[in-house]
Design an enzyme around this catalytic site. Structure first.
Site, PDB file in Angstrom:
ATOM      1  N   HIS E  13       0.838  -1.207   0.000  1.00  0.00           N
ATOM      2  CA  HIS E  13       0.000   0.000   0.000  1.00  0.00           C
ATOM      3  C   HIS E  13       0.876   1.263   0.000  1.00  0.00           C
ATOM      4  CE1 HIS E  13      -3.820   2.123   1.109  1.00  0.00           C
ATOM      5  NE2 HIS E  13      -2.924   3.012   1.494  1.00  0.00           N
ATOM      6  N   GLU E  14       1.822   1.336   0.941  1.00  0.00           N
ATOM      7  CA  GLU E  14       2.666   2.537   1.043  1.00  0.00           C
ATOM      8  C   GLU E  14       3.631   2.640  -0.145  1.00  0.00           C
ATOM      9  OE1 GLU E  14       1.956   4.854   3.101  1.00  0.00           O
ATOM     10  OE2 GLU E  14       0.497   3.644   4.193  1.00  0.00           O
ATOM     11  N   HIS E  17       1.798   4.376  -2.875  1.00  0.00           N
ATOM     12  CA  HIS E  17       1.772   5.837  -2.717  1.00  0.00           C
ATOM     13  C   HIS E  17       3.105   6.454  -3.144  1.00  0.00           C
ATOM     14  CE1 HIS E  17      -2.094   6.197  -0.865  1.00  0.00           C
ATOM     15  NE2 HIS E  17      -1.788   5.574   0.255  1.00  0.00           N
ATOM     16  N   ASP E  89      -7.931   7.043   2.448  1.00  0.00           N
ATOM     17  CA  ASP E  89      -7.515   7.557   1.140  1.00  0.00           C
ATOM     18  C   ASP E  89      -8.725   7.786   0.237  1.00  0.00           C
ATOM     19  OD1 ASP E  89      -4.929   7.204   2.030  1.00  0.00           O
ATOM     20  OD2 ASP E  89      -4.602   5.338   0.921  1.00  0.00           O
TER      21      ASP E  89
END
Lengths: 192, 192, 192, 192, 192, 192
Positions: E13-14, E17, E89
């Site tokens: 997930h990170e 980003h 988000d």
């Protein structure tokens, strides 16, 4: 003092409730029928459950709806008119049917989904809808299911009334004469 | 001081109420007709029920609607104009018809279902709708039933007024002269 | 005291939950099944997560929905009727599915968009919707996605129940006799 | 200090009101016309009723609507532009027309039915709508009737203005010179 | 303690980003990436603006949307499932997109018009909508523009992720091992 | 400190307002242009009315709308992007256009009818809508009229900007250098 005309309406109304109760296997047995007014009600028909219940089933609810609509159906079929005496029955039947369809998942068409957030307001003693969380299209489908369910219950009541019309007249006549019919006499009249 | 033109409007308005009451078997008999203003009303027509009632029937309500619309119909047919004197009658007739259709199960098309949760607000002295629990489609059907019921009641009133136009003129003329007609005189005028 | 008929409904209801849990790889393992009522619930099936979780995934939620609907599906398939015992399951499943579709971006059709502003009301202990910021058309699409998701979860539950019907009967019979099934016995019954 | 351009707008606006009042048999006679501003209004046209009234009729209201729209119509026809000077007239005309259609039974198409529960809020000095008790379909019909009624009133005003354009110019010119026209002078100008 | 499975979700997930930030010229540079949970968030990716800004442009917002959706897109593409880790988000991206379309005039289709009256509630620390001043038809067009904008941003994120999949895996692996990646290491990994 | 890129955006934004003001005969003359930020605004363009006004006309409002949209149009045409610097202009233009259409009778299509009850809340310093008294169909027509009016004003602004692009560049360049342009210099630059 109640007029003779009103007594007849109330007698046929309560006879309707009692008759449909008697012929619905899922309904609780009749305990007492009265045409003596109590509070706002013109008369009343008492039913007593045979056992404690934690659960109610779809079949029991459908029987209860037919019983609730039986007073209205009896007035309509026998007297050719409808009175305000059925108002509370209709209110109760409509509220119950909406719960059946929107809270209990008991409509085949709408399935096991709940619609509308409701909350028990303990201090007000009633349930309120806190959010209409569905679309107009779904509101229309809910209305259609409610109408179909009530119409079917009305037909069930009408069919029982038409099939056992003589018993209905017997109950109504007895009520007009005696004002009250207790459980034992009710069962005697019905099984005669 | 009321002008002659306004007195004529009020006289035909009240004569309309009284005439339609007289020819409606389900309506209560006329007790008094007046064109002397009382509060906001230009005039009034008193009816007194023959007996205590616990119940109201569909037929009684339809008669009541025709009586309520008779003042409006009389102004329209006789004077070719409509005045604000009918405003309260229309408000009452509309509210009653909505109850007939949505609370009393008295519309054949909508059947024995109640629409909208209502609650008696005792401290406010009136009933409020606490929840619109039905779809726009049903709201449209309710409006159509309300309109049909009111239109039929208006036609009933118009038909009585046209059939008994001479009696209407007689009542209105008498009111313009005497301002008040009591029960005995009313019945004498009508049966003459 | 609970009647034999109600005990059977509750037993099949809880057996449904436990069976579908067992055959859903994404669901937490069954810890205990009971048909002894606790508060409003007729019975209960305890599940215990194998590890702490910060995140929940789409697959886990879909498994949870099938488990939630398993009691309802079991009553319906085995007993041919539906009871109010499933009401809380349906409420929970519906609320979860709405979040899946409108807050978690887990519907393929609606995508990674959130609908409706919600706010955690800490002092009331619940979440409320503070604004419906989307159109009726979108509300209709949301309803359709909710219905599709729930219907799929119901079918998943039904398929497991039909495939393992003998295990379901075994669990229900055991519950009717012993009222409680602990983890070890449950696993023995299932793996037998 | 008001500019010459604004004085002309106000003069034609007030001349429009006065002219249409004069040629509407159902309207009250003009008492005074002024282009000296008072509060928010640029100018004003005073009318005084000939007698006390308890009732207002449909014909009187339609005349009143034409008078209310006459200032707007005069600006539009003569100056080819519209100013904010007509804002209050439009607000009043629109509110009156909605009452005509929804409270007074004065629309042929909608008939003697009232729409919307309204209540006089005495302490606030105004009427509020407490409940929208009708469908979107009916709201659309009400809007159409309101628009038709206002458009007809505007056409009535325009027709009078076009037919008597020289009188309008005479009134406006006089107002630009003298700022005020009293009843006697008004009638002299009009009958000249 | 967080499970290995959850750590992998958070890492991808990170990494999503950070990767999309890196390849978006309009986005601020990455300062730090972490999979150590902070408050409700599983992990976080810090970005630091290069200069003070008084204005934000359409292109910057579109880049920001792609970055916001990159975590969701990464979970979906790499792990084939979606977690609740993306909830905030999505909420932020949806709210920003609605502002873009309804407050900033940044949708070509809807143009330079604002929809809905909003007000900054200083004491509540948030903005509320005080009036929905547009039609259902416009609400439907707004929803369609919001969906199109978000879908495009998602596609932008997906394209970057697919093109630079090896970098994504490298970042995620590093995060699973070291838990934190500082700016210098991030740039070294990306430019390797 | 504001970046060079932002200064350029603000300079073209304010130059747009000033240019369109200059070429709109109905608009008040430009007094001062500045790109020094004041409160939330990046820059500002001061206009001073030539005389006191009690009335505003349709033509003046249409000119005002073109001026309000000129900053947005200038950013879009010259820089190929849109910034949040136009947000307040769009809010003001949209609110004014809604009043034009629904309160001032200035839309040919909707005519001299007001829609929505509004009330000046003196203690809050703003106007609120207290009742949406029209149908969805009318809301859709209002939205269409608002969009048409704004789009026309945007086209007017764009046309002036394209026709006088060199003057726009001259103003923007001067603003980037000097930050402020006073009335005299502005007129010299424009008439050069």
């Amino acid at each position: 003092m109640i007029s003779g005309k009103e007594k007849k309406i109330i007698a046929y109304h309560e006879a309707g409730h009692a008759l449909v109760t008697y012929y619905s296997p899922e309904a609780d047995p009749v305990q007492k029928i009265s045409v003596i007014s109590r509070g706002q009600a013109g008369g009343y028909t008492l039913k007593v459950p045979l056992e404690d219940r934690r659960l109610r089933s779809r079949r029991q609810f459908l029987a209860e709806l037919a019983v609730l609509l039986a007073g209205y159906a009896s007035e309509r079929l026998v007297l050719g008119d409808i009175s305000t005496g059925a108002t509370n029955d209709l209110k109760e039947a409509s509220a119950l049917t909406r719960k059946l369809v929107t809270q209990f998942g008991m409509s085949d068409k709408l399935g096991p989904i709940t619609y509308g957030k409701t909350e028990e307001m303990v201090f007000l003693g009633r349930e309120i809808t806190t959010e209409k969380n569905y679309s107009e299209k779904m509101a229309t489908e809910i209305d259609a299911e409610v109408k179909k369910t009530i119409t079917n219950a009305e037909k069930t009541a009408e069919k029982i009334i038409k099939t056992h019309r003589q018993k209905l007249d017997l109950l109504a006549d007895t009520l007009m004469k005696k004002e009250i019919i207790e459980k034992e006499e009710f069962e005697k009249l019905m099984s005669a």
